[in-house]
Design a protein around this motif. Sequence first.
Motif, PDB file in Angstrom:
ATOM      1  N   ILE A  10     -16.755 -53.424 -25.948  1.00 39.78           N
ATOM      2  CA  ILE A  10     -15.609 -54.316 -25.766  1.00 39.78           C
ATOM      3  C   ILE A  10     -14.314 -53.513 -25.730  1.00 39.78           C
ATOM      4  O   ILE A  10     -13.440 -53.769 -24.887  1.00 39.78           O
ATOM      5  N   GLU A  11     -14.189 -52.529 -26.594  1.00 43.19           N
ATOM      6  CA  GLU A  11     -12.988 -51.684 -26.584  1.00 43.19           C
ATOM      7  C   GLU A  11     -12.879 -50.912 -25.270  1.00 43.19           C
ATOM      8  O   GLU A  11     -11.782 -50.781 -24.719  1.00 43.19           O
ATOM      9  N   ARG A  12     -13.994 -50.417 -24.772  1.00 43.54           N
ATOM     10  CA  ARG A  12     -13.981 -49.696 -23.491  1.00 43.54           C
ATOM     11  C   ARG A  12     -13.628 -50.647 -22.341  1.00 43.54           C
ATOM     12  O   ARG A  12     -12.945 -50.270 -21.399  1.00 43.54           O
ATOM     13  N   PHE A  13     -14.075 -51.887 -22.443  1.00 39.61           N
ATOM     14  CA  PHE A  13     -13.717 -52.898 -21.455  1.00 39.61           C
ATOM     15  C   PHE A  13     -12.212 -53.175 -21.505  1.00 39.61           C
ATOM     16  O   PHE A  13     -11.543 -53.221 -20.473  1.00 39.61           O
ATOM     17  N   LYS A  14     -11.688 -53.355 -22.711  1.00 40.87           N
ATOM     18  CA  LYS A  14     -10.255 -53.625 -22.885  1.00 40.87           C
ATOM     19  C   LYS A  14      -9.395 -52.499 -22.318  1.00 40.87           C
ATOM     20  O   LYS A  14      -8.345 -52.743 -21.745  1.00 40.87           O
ATOM     21  N   SER A  15      -9.855 -51.262 -22.488  1.00 40.31           N
ATOM     22  CA  SER A  15      -9.089 -50.116 -21.993  1.00 40.31           C
ATOM     23  C   SER A  15      -9.383 -49.822 -20.514  1.00 40.31           C
ATOM     24  O   SER A  15      -8.898 -48.834 -19.975  1.00 40.31           O
ATOM     25  N   GLN A  16     -10.186 -50.672 -19.890  1.00 34.89           N
ATOM     26  CA  GLN A  16     -10.547 -50.594 -18.479  1.00 34.89           C
ATOM     27  C   GLN A  16     -11.341 -49.339 -18.118  1.00 34.89           C
ATOM     28  O   GLN A  16     -11.351 -48.902 -16.975  1.00 34.89           O
ATOM     29  N   GLU A  17     -12.048 -48.779 -19.107  1.00 28.76           N
ATOM     30  CA  GLU A  17     -12.965 -47.662 -18.830  1.00 28.76           C
ATOM     31  C   GLU A  17     -14.225 -48.167 -18.149  1.00 28.76           C
ATOM     32  O   GLU A  17     -14.824 -47.447 -17.348  1.00 28.76           O
ATOM     33  N   ILE A  18     -14.641 -49.380 -18.513  1.00 30.90           N
ATOM     34  CA  ILE A  18     -15.830 -49.998 -17.924  1.00 30.90           C
ATOM     35  C   ILE A  18     -15.497 -51.454 -17.618  1.00 30.90           C
ATOM     36  O   ILE A  18     -14.479 -51.984 -18.070  1.00 30.90           O
ATOM     37  N   TRP A  19     -16.359 -52.085 -16.846  1.00 28.58           N
ATOM     38  CA  TRP A  19     -16.200 -53.499 -16.552  1.00 28.58           C
ATOM     39  C   TRP A  19     -17.556 -54.158 -16.623  1.00 28.58           C
ATOM     40  O   TRP A  19     -18.575 -53.562 -16.266  1.00 28.58           O
ATOM     41  N   PHE A  20     -17.593 -55.369 -17.130  1.00 25.44           N
ATOM     42  CA  PHE A  20     -18.784 -56.202 -17.050  1.00 25.44           C
ATOM     43  C   PHE A  20     -18.341 -57.645 -16.869  1.00 25.44           C
ATOM     44  O   PHE A  20     -17.223 -58.006 -17.224  1.00 25.44           O
ATOM     45  N   PRO A  21     -19.191 -58.477 -16.257  1.00 27.36           N
ATOM     46  CA  PRO A  21     -18.823 -59.858 -15.961  1.00 27.36           C
ATOM     47  C   PRO A  21     -18.673 -60.705 -17.223  1.00 27.36           C
ATOM     48  O   PRO A  21     -19.160 -60.333 -18.301  1.00 27.36           O
ATOM     49  N   PRO A  22     -18.029 -61.876 -17.086  1.00 22.82           N
ATOM     50  CA  PRO A  22     -17.794 -62.752 -18.243  1.00 22.82           C
ATOM     51  C   PRO A  22     -19.035 -63.090 -19.076  1.00 22.82           C
ATOM     52  O   PRO A  22     -18.947 -63.079 -20.308  1.00 22.82           O
ATOM     53  N   PRO A  23     -20.206 -63.378 -18.464  1.00 20.39           N
ATOM     54  CA  PRO A  23     -21.357 -63.684 -19.334  1.00 20.39           C
ATOM     55  C   PRO A  23     -21.732 -62.519 -20.257  1.00 20.39           C
ATOM     56  O   PRO A  23     -22.111 -62.726 -21.411  1.00 20.39           O
ATOM     57  N   GLN A  24     -21.600 -61.301 -19.770  1.00 17.15           N
ATOM     58  CA  GLN A  24     -21.917 -60.141 -20.604  1.00 17.15           C
ATOM     59  C   GLN A  24     -20.843 -59.946 -21.682  1.00 17.15           C
ATOM     60  O   GLN A  24     -21.149 -59.570 -22.812  1.00 17.15           O
ATOM     61  N   PHE A  25     -19.581 -60.213 -21.333  1.00 16.89           N
ATOM     62  CA  PHE A  25     -18.509 -60.156 -22.338  1.00 16.89           C
ATOM     63  C   PHE A  25     -18.826 -61.136 -23.466  1.00 16.89           C
ATOM     64  O   PHE A  25     -18.738 -60.801 -24.649  1.00 16.89           O
ATOM     65  N   TYR A  26     -19.238 -62.352 -23.104  1.00 16.81           N
ATOM     66  CA  TYR A  26     -19.617 -63.380 -24.074  1.00 16.81           C
ATOM     67  C   TYR A  26     -20.749 -62.879 -24.972  1.00 16.81           C
ATOM     68  O   TYR A  26     -20.685 -63.000 -26.197  1.00 16.81           O
ATOM     69  N   GLU A  27     -21.782 -62.282 -24.371  1.00 18.56           N
ATOM     70  CA  GLU A  27     -22.927 -61.806 -25.153  1.00 18.56           C
ATOM     71  C   GLU A  27     -22.561 -60.620 -26.046  1.00 18.56           C
ATOM     72  O   GLU A  27     -23.041 -60.518 -27.172  1.00 18.56           O
ATOM     73  N   PHE A  28     -21.717 -59.720 -25.552  1.00 22.20           N
ATOM     74  CA  PHE A  28     -21.251 -58.629 -26.415  1.00 22.20           C
ATOM     75  C   PHE A  28     -20.512 -59.201 -27.623  1.00 22.20           C
ATOM     76  O   PHE A  28     -20.656 -58.696 -28.743  1.00 22.20           O
ATOM     77  N   CYS A  29     -19.730 -60.251 -27.414  1.00 21.31           N
ATOM     78  CA  CYS A  29     -19.020 -60.893 -28.532  1.00 21.31           C
ATOM     79  C   CYS A  29     -20.015 -61.524 -29.511  1.00 21.31           C
ATOM     80  O   CYS A  29     -19.787 -61.521 -30.725  1.00 21.31           O
ATOM     81  N   ARG A  30     -21.122 -62.055 -29.014  1.00 22.15           N
ATOM     82  CA  ARG A  30     -22.170 -62.586 -29.907  1.00 22.15           C
ATOM     83  C   ARG A  30     -22.832 -61.459 -30.692  1.00 22.15           C
ATOM     84  O   ARG A  30     -23.103 -61.594 -31.886  1.00 22.15           O
ATOM     85  N   LEU A  31     -23.102 -60.356 -30.008  1.00 17.74           N
ATOM     86  CA  LEU A  31     -23.758 -59.225 -30.677  1.00 17.74           C
ATOM     87  C   LEU A  31     -22.881 -58.605 -31.761  1.00 17.74           C
ATOM     88  O   LEU A  31     -23.399 -57.968 -32.684  1.00 17.74           O
ATOM     89  N   CYS A  32     -21.579 -58.804 -31.679  1.00 23.01           N
ATOM     90  CA  CYS A  32     -20.669 -58.267 -32.708  1.00 23.01           C
ATOM     91  C   CYS A  32     -20.893 -58.910 -34.072  1.00 23.01           C
ATOM     92  O   CYS A  32     -20.388 -58.421 -35.081  1.00 23.01           O
ATOM     93  N   ASN A  33     -21.664 -59.985 -34.133  1.00 34.46           N
ATOM     94  CA  ASN A  33     -22.000 -60.615 -35.411  1.00 34.46           C
ATOM     95  C   ASN A  33     -23.007 -59.799 -36.223  1.00 34.46           C
ATOM     96  O   ASN A  33     -23.224 -60.077 -37.390  1.00 34.46           O
ATOM     97  N   PHE A  34     -23.638 -58.823 -35.597  1.00 30.47           N
ATOM     98  CA  PHE A  34     -24.702 -58.067 -36.245  1.00 30.47           C
ATOM     99  C   PHE A  34     -24.281 -56.619 -36.405  1.00 30.47           C
ATOM    100  O   PHE A  34     -23.818 -55.983 -35.473  1.00 30.47           O
ATOM    101  N   SER A  35     -24.480 -56.098 -37.601  1.00 26.23           N
ATOM    102  CA  SER A  35     -24.061 -54.721 -37.876  1.00 26.23           C
ATOM    103  C   SER A  35     -25.150 -53.698 -37.564  1.00 26.23           C
ATOM    104  O   SER A  35     -24.884 -52.503 -37.561  1.00 26.23           O
ATOM    105  N   SER A  36     -26.373 -54.170 -37.315  1.00 19.95           N
ATOM    106  CA  SER A  36     -27.461 -53.231 -37.020  1.00 19.95           C
ATOM    107  C   SER A  36     -28.507 -53.914 -36.151  1.00 19.95           C
ATOM    108  O   SER A  36     -28.584 -55.144 -36.080  1.00 19.95           O
ATOM    109  N   LEU A  37     -29.320 -53.098 -35.512  1.00 15.75           N
ATOM    110  CA  LEU A  37     -30.408 -53.626 -34.706  1.00 15.75           C
ATOM    111  C   LEU A  37     -31.402 -54.376 -35.590  1.00 15.75           C
ATOM    112  O   LEU A  37     -31.923 -55.415 -35.212  1.00 15.75           O
TER     113      LEU A  37
END
Length: 146
Positions: A10-37
Motif C-alpha cells: 500500500i505504501e508503494r502504491f501511495k508513492s506511485q512505485e507500483i499500481w494495482f486495481p481497486p479490488p486488489q487495493f481493497y484486498e490489501f487493506c483487508r490483509l492489513c488486519n493480519f500481522s502474520s501468515l
Amino acid sequence: FQWSSPPEAIERFKSQEIWFPPPQFYEFCRLCNFSSLRELQKFSSARALEGCERWMPVMLSAPDGFIQLLPGDELYPEDPDYTGEKKIIVSTDKKIEDLMKEGGIFHRIVIKNINNLAVYVNIQAKYKHINPLMMKNDNSDYNSRL
C-alpha cells in the motif's frame, strides 16, 4: 517481482512505485488486519465453511472521480448488473466530498484518479469475513461520518 507485506504494498502504491486495481487495493487493506501468515491461515480456516457472497461493484461517476459501490452501501442498487449486459451507467452531478458528507452507510472505494484510492467501510461484513482497514492515499477526511 518483489515480495511486499500488505502495508508495504500500500505504501508503494501511495508513492506511485507500483499500481494495482481497486479490488486488489481493497484486498490489501483487508490483509492489513493480519500481522502474520499464520494469523491469516487461522482466520481463513475458521471461517472457510461460513459461505461467500457474489459481488459486483457498481461504478458511480461523479464530476471529480468515481466511487465503486459495494453490497451494503446505501447507494448500492437493489438489482445490480451482475453480467455487465445491461451496461448501466450510474452518475451524479454531486462531488465526491458532498456524497461522502451526506452519506452514512459506506462500503465503497473512492477513486479520485488512477493513483488515488480510498476504502470506506462501516458495515458489518457477512459470513464472518473481515472488513478492510480504511486506508486512503489522499488528504480528504470523511472520518466524522464513519
